[in-house]
Design a protein around this motif. Structure first.
Motif, mmCIF file in Angstrom:
data_model
loop_
_atom_site.group_PDB
_atom_site.id
_atom_site.type_symbol
_atom_site.label_atom_id
_atom_site.label_comp_id
_atom_site.label_asym_id
_atom_site.label_seq_id
_atom_site.Cartn_x
_atom_site.Cartn_y
_atom_site.Cartn_z
ATOM 1 N N ALA A 186 0.838 -1.203 0.000
ATOM 2 C CA ALA A 186 0.000 0.000 0.000
ATOM 3 C C ALA A 186 0.872 1.253 0.000
ATOM 4 O O ALA A 186 0.575 2.234 -0.684
ATOM 5 N N ARG A 187 1.956 1.207 0.749
ATOM 6 C CA ARG A 187 2.879 2.343 0.779
ATOM 7 C C ARG A 187 3.539 2.552 -0.575
ATOM 8 O O ARG A 187 3.907 3.668 -0.939
ATOM 9 N N LEU A 188 3.680 1.477 -1.355
ATOM 10 C CA LEU A 188 4.287 1.590 -2.683
ATOM 11 C C LEU A 188 3.267 1.972 -3.746
ATOM 12 O O LEU A 188 3.523 2.850 -4.585
ATOM 13 N N THR A 189 2.088 1.326 -3.730
ATOM 14 C CA THR A 189 1.134 1.506 -4.827
ATOM 15 C C THR A 189 0.274 2.754 -4.686
ATOM 16 O O THR A 189 -0.168 3.305 -5.692
ATOM 17 N N TRP A 190 -0.010 3.192 -3.447
ATOM 18 C CA TRP A 190 -0.859 4.366 -3.311
ATOM 19 C C TRP A 190 -0.223 5.617 -3.915
ATOM 20 O O TRP A 190 -0.886 6.355 -4.653
ATOM 21 N N PRO A 191 1.055 5.909 -3.687
ATOM 22 C CA PRO A 191 1.650 7.066 -4.386
ATOM 23 C C PRO A 191 1.636 6.905 -5.905
ATOM 24 O O PRO A 191 1.466 7.887 -6.631
ATOM 25 N N LEU A 192 1.792 5.666 -6.401
ATOM 26 C CA LEU A 192 1.743 5.462 -7.848
ATOM 27 C C LEU A 192 0.344 5.716 -8.394
ATOM 28 O O LEU A 192 0.175 6.306 -9.465
ATOM 29 N N ARG A 193 -0.682 5.271 -7.657
ATOM 30 C CA ARG A 193 -2.056 5.507 -8.091
ATOM 31 C C ARG A 193 -2.366 7.015 -8.097
ATOM 32 O O ARG A 193 -2.997 7.535 -9.015
ATOM 33 N N ARG A 194 -1.911 7.683 -7.042
ATOM 34 C CA ARG A 194 -2.122 9.132 -6.965
ATOM 35 C C ARG A 194 -1.370 9.851 -8.089
ATOM 36 O O ARG A 194 -1.876 10.824 -8.675
ATOM 37 N N LEU A 195 -0.195 9.357 -8.429
ATOM 38 C CA LEU A 195 0.576 9.950 -9.520
ATOM 39 C C LEU A 195 -0.131 9.748 -10.859
ATOM 40 O O LEU A 195 -0.152 10.644 -11.708
ATOM 41 N N ALA A 196 -0.729 8.558 -11.068
ATOM 42 C CA ALA A 196 -1.466 8.298 -12.305
ATOM 43 C C ALA A 196 -2.671 9.234 -12.432
ATOM 44 O O ALA A 196 -2.962 9.753 -13.515
ATOM 45 N N GLN A 197 -3.380 9.460 -11.321
ATOM 46 C CA GLN A 197 -4.522 10.376 -11.353
ATOM 47 C C GLN A 197 -4.071 11.808 -11.659
ATOM 48 O O GLN A 197 -4.730 12.524 -12.413
ATOM 49 N N ALA A 198 -2.942 12.209 -11.075
ATOM 50 C CA ALA A 198 -2.434 13.555 -11.337
ATOM 51 C C ALA A 198 -2.003 13.706 -12.790
ATOM 52 O O ALA A 198 -2.233 14.751 -13.411
ATOM 53 N N ALA A 199 -1.380 12.656 -13.357
ATOM 54 C CA ALA A 199 -0.977 12.722 -14.771
ATOM 55 C C ALA A 199 -2.192 12.810 -15.676
ATOM 56 O O ALA A 199 -2.190 13.538 -16.676
ATOM 57 N N ASP A 200 -3.264 12.066 -15.336
ATOM 58 C CA ASP A 200 -4.491 12.146 -16.128
ATOM 59 C C ASP A 200 -5.108 13.542 -16.047
ATOM 60 O O ASP A 200 -5.578 14.091 -17.043
ATOM 61 N N SER A 201 -5.105 14.111 -14.856
ATOM 62 C CA SER A 201 -5.641 15.476 -14.702
ATOM 63 C C SER A 201 -4.805 16.492 -15.469
ATOM 64 O O SER A 201 -5.338 17.417 -16.083
ATOM 65 N N LEU A 202 -3.476 16.312 -15.440
ATOM 66 C CA LEU A 202 -2.605 17.216 -16.185
ATOM 67 C C LEU A 202 -2.870 17.120 -17.680
ATOM 68 O O LEU A 202 -2.855 18.122 -18.395
#
Length: 469
Positions: free
Chosen positions: A203-219
């Motif tokens: 969870a500590r590894l994948t949650w930042p990656l999931r949040r990063l994917a959402q931010a890239a989609d928003s960008l």
């Protein structure tokens, strides 16, 4: 189901569980083999001890008691007999050392008689012993109901007088038993390892990656977001920090270009107005009209540039709207009506003013060059589709992509009343792409032009949809 298997967390969990199962299987196999070796050594030691004791007893007892001693030593799986020849006629056997050492330790260190040992696997019925009591014969038949798959140990011990004590003993391999304690310990270990340590670490590894994917989609949709908090392992922190810097540079570059275009168009207005005043003061009518016409064209280009710059602006905050209601309001606000076919409610995240401007440009073009404009919308996988069709002459296939270029017009006249500004589709595509979507054109088989607008759903909305399904 396939998307869940594609998840990094699920794949790592499956890898850990598979590794634990493989390790447990190997340990069980080693345990079973060690258990078989231990049982084999114990039975071999017991048979060697019995054979050594019987040999000593036979040498010390009178000959008339030998038969009674042999009968007493016999068992359902062990046979003792005295023969003039040794039953073991060759000496190269894997179990000789341990069994012979056991026999000699019982016979005495000074005893140097010949001892032969033979051990091999068998899978056949073992006949009852000679002169075996009836109750032992019945017990033997019960034990030998099925063929034994095990080991056969044959001993030949030299006796005084030149005879041999031959011993045949067989023992079945120990049955494979499921180690309950080992299974329970494996389950507890796997539960603790996966449920506590691995789940927390993953969870500590994948949650930042999931949040990063959402931010890239928003960008990609042109949304301005705060820099992501840097968290997780060092590699993920470096990736997040790099993304934050990239987002800052992209937003700054787009803002600078938009600001330069707007400033350029704005600053050109003053000198053009001054030129217009001076042109009006020219006395020669023909020269005055030519100058005024050229200045008007330049002013028109400036206005188009400002309009294009406003189309590239992405400062409007996004909102979640219901697509059918959004299109219904657009239809009500437009002067030129169009037919709208509503579908199931679709929640989509967009910048309302920008998207309204893009749709206005597309519908205006359809009304200007065609007739009977129809607008429909639907859902296709994770995207919303808006289709705008007219019944006009269409566009030559070679120009279906060129019409998106700024200032390009299919209508070759220079009149703004008949040909427009040539920026409507270009602005519309810029707006759609800033939302993470796109526009494509194609000529409908039944005549007219079909404009396809596709828009992605927001990731948060998609996640809610998958949770409900």
């Amino acid at each position: 189901m396939r998307k869940r298997l594609d998840s990094l967390r699920v794949q790592l969990l499956l890898l850990i569980i598979g590794s634990l199962l493989v390790a447990q299987t190997i340990s069980l196999w080693l345990f079973v083999d060690e258990r078989g070796l231990a049982v084999r050594a114990a039975i071999g030691a017991e048979a060697a001890g019995r054979a050594a004791n019987v040999a000593l007893l036979l040498e010390r007892a009178p000959p008339d008691l030998h038969a009674s001693i042999l009968r007493a030593a016999d068992s359902p799986l062990a046979r003792f007999r005295i023969d003039p020849q040794a039953a073991v006629d060759h000496l190269d056997h894997r179990a000789k050392g341990a069994v012979e050492a056991r026999i000699r330790s019982l016979l005495g260190a000074e005893d140097s008689r010949e001892i032969r040992v033979e051990l091999h696997e068998v899978e056949r019925a073992f006949p009852p012993m000679k002169m075996m009591p009836p109750q032992m014969v019945a017990e033997h038949k019960q034990m030998m109901h099925d063929k034994i798959s095990g080991l056969e140990l044959t001993l030949s011990i030299a006796l005084a007088g030149g005879t041999w004590l031959n011993v045949d003993t067989r023992f079945q391999r120990p049955p494979l038993q499921w180690p309950v304690f080992s299974a329970v310990s494996f389950g507890l270990t796997a539960a603790l390892l996966i449920g506590v340590a691995c789940w927390y670490l993953l969870a500590r590894l994948t949650w930042p990656l999931r949040r990063l994917a959402q931010a890239a989609d928003s960008l990609g949709r042109g949304e301005e977001r705060e820099p992501l908090p840097v968290a997780g392992p060092s590699e993920v922190r470096d990736l997040t920090d790099t993304f934050n810097r990239m987002q800052e540079r992209l937003m700054r570059t787009v803002a600078d270009k938009t600001r330069i275009m707007a400033a350029l168009g704005h600053d050109l207005r003053s000198p053009l107005t001054a030129l217009r005043v001076h042109a009006e003061m020219v006395e020669e009518e023909e020269t005055r009209d030519a100058l005024v016409k050229s200045i008007e064209e330049m002013q028109d280009m400036v206005e188009r540039t400002l309009a294009f710059a406003r189309g590239m602006a992405i400062s409007e905050p996004p909102e979640t709207v219901e697509l059918g209601k959004f299109l219904t309001e657009l239809k009500r606000d437009m002067v030129d009506a169009f037919q709208l076919e509503t579908d199931a409610p679709l929640q989509i995240r967009l910048r309302p003013n920008s998207m309204r401007r893009a749709l206005r440009n597309i519908v205006d073009n359809a009304v200007r060059y065609g007739e009977g404009v129809e607008v429909t919308y639907t859902r296709e996988y994770d995207r919303a589709l808006i289709l705008v069709r007219d019944h006009g002459p269409g566009i030559p296939d070679t120009q279906l992509e060129e019409v998106f270029e700024p200032f390009f017009r299919v209508e070759t006249s220079r009149s703004r009343e008949t040909g427009g500004t040539g920026l409507g589709l270009s602005i519309a595509r810029t707006i759609l792409r800033s939302h993470g979507g796109d526009i494509t054109l194609r000529n409908h088989p039944d005549g007219g032009l079909l404009v396809r607008l596709d828009l992605p759903f927001s990731q948060s909305f998609n996640h809610q949809e998958r949770t409900r399904s």
